[in-house]
Enzyme design. Structure first.
Site, PDB file in Angstrom:
ATOM      1  N   HIS A   1     -25.820-102.412  53.674  1.00  0.00           N
ATOM      2  CA  HIS A   1     -26.179-101.736  52.416  1.00  0.00           C
ATOM      3  C   HIS A   1     -25.023-100.851  51.948  1.00  0.00           C
ATOM      4  CE1 HIS A   1     -30.346-102.374  54.109  1.00  0.00           C
ATOM      5  NE2 HIS A   1     -30.470-102.895  52.912  1.00  0.00           N
TER       6      HIS A   1
ATOM      7  N   LEU B   1     -25.876-108.404  59.399  1.00  0.00           N
ATOM      8  CA  LEU B   1     -26.604-107.141  59.490  1.00  0.00           C
ATOM      9  C   LEU B   1     -27.878-107.249  58.658  1.00  0.00           C
ATOM     10  CD1 LEU B   1     -23.788-104.432  59.335  1.00  0.00           C
ATOM     11  CD2 LEU B   1     -24.690-105.699  61.298  1.00  0.00           C
ATOM     12  N   SER B   2     -28.975-106.747  59.220  1.00  0.00           N
ATOM     13  CA  SER B   2     -30.275-106.807  58.552  1.00  0.00           C
ATOM     14  C   SER B   2     -31.124-105.661  59.062  1.00  0.00           C
ATOM     15  CB  SER B   2     -30.948-108.144  58.896  1.00  0.00           C
ATOM     16  OG  SER B   2     -32.332-108.068  58.621  1.00  0.00           O
TER      17      SER B   2
ATOM     18  N   ARG C   1     -34.068-105.859  59.747  1.00  0.00           N
ATOM     19  CA  ARG C   1     -34.951-106.418  60.766  1.00  0.00           C
ATOM     20  C   ARG C   1     -34.312-106.416  62.162  1.00  0.00           C
ATOM     21  NH1 ARG C   1     -39.000-109.864  58.117  1.00  0.00           N
ATOM     22  NH2 ARG C   1     -38.702-109.565  55.905  1.00  0.00           N
TER      23      ARG C   1
END
Ligand code: PAF
Length: 273
Positions: A29, A178-179, A181
């Site tokens: 992000h 990257l997540s 979750r």
């Protein structure tokens, strides 16, 4: 947002950047925030876990919520404004309010096929945000490849004067996309999940010699199945229509969705030579 309108009056070249998120923010992000800061004068980030895009109530319930840490990260990375609406702010007429959009088939494959109604919920919330925030440019990560196509389609069919900027997927040093979750994965599962990245890299290599797309897919699926994840789909699709391709072509992408334990992960890679 009245003062943004004033800024626009004073400086017609003023650019407002917007990064919509569902929180549980990470370096991926932040790469969107950084890109937005490069391309805009002020940056707004929204943090809102959108109920209408979850077709599985358990998934919605388990979605990580870390607002305090998110705000800290956004401040450290120079985000100018954070918008954290409540469900009633976004859906004043309730969650069942009808929303219509024709996706021209973009929603019928991959995520759309396995998560019915997901993209309708995404388009609904993103359109609502676009109308509230009124940005000049909006930033989305390439990890959600199908979502980026859906959003580009949304601004086109709804004639919204917003430039959609796609930012490359951020990865761990081993390659895992990257997540939010990933926070639900154990150390062991984080290692196992690398089979997704390894399969995508393999796709990039094998497409150079595979005689047909069917054979390429077969090889990739059998490579993937050497790992411990449960494959939901592996598709090789046209970059624009998102339809599975039959012959290898220059602009195509390999997309994967799989379960690592109970956690559903997605990733993709352009197979352009
Ligand atoms: O990609 C996401 O996090 C969400 O789908 C989005 C675009 C913020 C809409 O809820």
């Amino acid at each position: 947002m009245g003062f943004i309108a004033n800024l626009r009056k004073v400086n017609p070249d003023f650019i407002l950047g917007f990064v919509p998120t569902m929180g549980a923010l990470h370096e991926g992000h932040m790469s969107l925030i950084k890109e937005a800061k490069r391309k805009a004068d002020l940056v707004v980030c929204s943090v809102f876990v959108n109920p209408t895009q979850f077709n599985d109530a358990k998934d919605l319930e388990k979605y990580p919520r870390t607002l305090e840490a998110d705000l800290k990260l956004l401040e450290e990375n120079g985000c100018d404004f954070v918008y954290t609406p409540q469900v009633e702010d976004i859906y004043p007429n309730g969650l069942d309010e009808p929303y219509e959009i024709n996706f021209a088939g973009l929603d019928e494959v991959m995520e759309g096929k396995f998560r019915p109604g997901h993209f309708k919920g995404v388009a609904q919330v993103v359109e609502r945000f676009f109308r509230i925030v009124n940005p000049d440019k909006a930033f989305f990560g390439r990890k959600d490849f199908q979502q980026t196509a859906i959003i580009k389609h949304l601004v086109k069919v709804k004639s919204l004067p917003i430039e959609i900027c796609i930012v490359e997927t951020s990865r761990s040093k081993d390659g895992l996309a990257l997540s939010s979750r990933n926070t639900r994965l154990s150390d062991e599962q984080l290692k196992e999940a690398l089979i997704i990245y390894k399969t995508l890299i393999n796709a990039k290599e094998l497409i150079k010699t595979a005689p047909t797309v069917a054979i390429l897919k077969e090889k990739l699926i059998s490579f993937f199945n050497q790992g411990n994840l449960k494959l939901e789909y592996l598709e090789i699709v046209d970059d624009d229509t998102l339809q599975p391709i039959n012959n290898t072509q220059s602009s195509c992408t390999c997309c994967i969705a799989a379960f690592c334990g109970p956690v559903r992960l997605i990733d993709n890679m352009s197979l352009k030579a």
